[in-house]
Design a protein around this motif. Structure first.
Motif: not given
Length: 340
Positions: A31-35
């Motif tokens: 999820l962090l990498q998606q942002f």
């Protein structure tokens, strides 16, 4: 041309945003990498991320929630322990609420760099204002406004207890506070459409001393406190360096990634750095060096681990780069600076 610093916020607040959405959910690395955020931020509360990205993450976490309720819930989860070590130490060591608020006003930009706090005294009342180095928040940024209010509440309730309510809360938002705000602050007046976000308290409250048993500490220049390092002044290169350092463990942060993260083009990024006599390579080298020296201060950290954390795949490349900046090898640096 004035080049403003990049607004940043400590990664600890991402956990608050996620926890307000789902108290049982951790921060998923995917999820962090998606942002466009590093995957390992869950273990790095003191890392800095661009505020714009953090607010996008908060807006995602708030999906399906009333924005006011979400903002208050985020702020209600905030505790002294969420603050950075320097700010936390200053607050715990403050002799009175007045000293604590002055410490907070001086150090709060280490939590969210684009926010300034000011204490206004008028007669029997005190207004603690938060000033944002940008346009007033829009409705989608409302959680950020409540985070600033609840940060002040956290400091004051450290002295008063959790049941205390301010006389009034001033909001820049023109939105009339709904049931969630009135339920959280049933004895408080709400002032909307204000020039500044803040809270109003009785002046007599400033004399209140904490009953918690902590050694005295604080900030140089604030009566009754001791010195706490505040770090270098925020400017564009320092704020970029803080962001770059957050990404180093994932390898060398490409300039295209850096430009995308801070929301500008590569040429604009290079032009802004040139105004300070720097290149992007200079900023990355400085970020790597600072991270490495921090890690080398821990005798339990091996040099190879410091090299990997600073984004070097080859330890020999790390040693050569370190020697260019420090004039000595990492092992010599450790021996000279941290010998017991």
């Amino acid at each position: 041309m004035t080049v403003e610093p990049i607004p940043v916020i400590r990664a600890a607040y991402l956990e608050l945003f996620m926890g307000a959405s789902d108290p049982y959910a951790g921060i998923d690395p995917v999820l962090l990498q998606q942002f466009n955020l590093p995957a390992n931020l869950a273990n790095k509360p003191d890392a800095y991320v661009p505020l714009k990205t953090a607010l996008s993450f908060a807006q995602w976490a708030a999906q399906g929630s009333d924005i006011e309720a979400f903002g208050i819930k985020v702020g209600s989860r905030l505790q002294i322990s969420h603050f950075s070590a320097g700010l936390r130490s200053a607050l715990q060591g403050a002799a009175s609420l007045e000293c604590a608020l002055e410490c907070f006003a001086r150090l709060a930009d280490r939590e969210q760099s684009n926010v300034r706090y000011r204490i206004d005294r008028t007669g029997g009342e005190v207004k603690i204002c938060s000033l944002v180095d940008a346009a007033p928040p829009s409705e989608t940024e409302y959680p950020d406004e409540w985070l600033r209010i609840m940060s002040l509440m956290t400091v004051i309730r450290y002295f008063t207890g959790n049941e205390w309510m301010p006389s009034a809360i001033a909001l820049q938002s023109h939105r009339v506070p709904g049931q969630h705000a009135r339920r959280a602050f049933p004895r408080t007046r709400f002032l909307t459409g204000q020039a500044e976000t803040g809270i109003i308290i009785p002046a007599s409250l400033l004399l209140l001393a904490t009953t918690r048993n902590y050694p005295r500490g604080g900030v140089a220049g604030v009566p009754g406190t001791e010195s706490v390092a505040t770090g270098p002044a925020w400017d564009f290169p320092v704020s970029l360096q803080e962001i770059v350092q957050t990404y180093l463990e994932d390898g060398y942060p490409d300039i295209n990634l850096a430009a995308n993260i801070i929301g500008c083009g590569v040429r604009t990024l290079q032009r802004r750095l040139k105004a300070f006599g720097l290149s992007y390579t200079d900023v990355v080298q400085q970020a790597r060096f600072r991270l490495a020296t921090d890690l080398l201060s821990d005798p339990g950290t091996k040099v190879i681990d410091a090299a990997l954390a600073a984004g070097y795949e080859d330890p020999s490349h790390f040693t050569r780069a370190f020697r260019r900046l420090a004039g000595i090898s990492p092992k010599q640096y450790r021996r000279l600076n941290y010998a017991h």
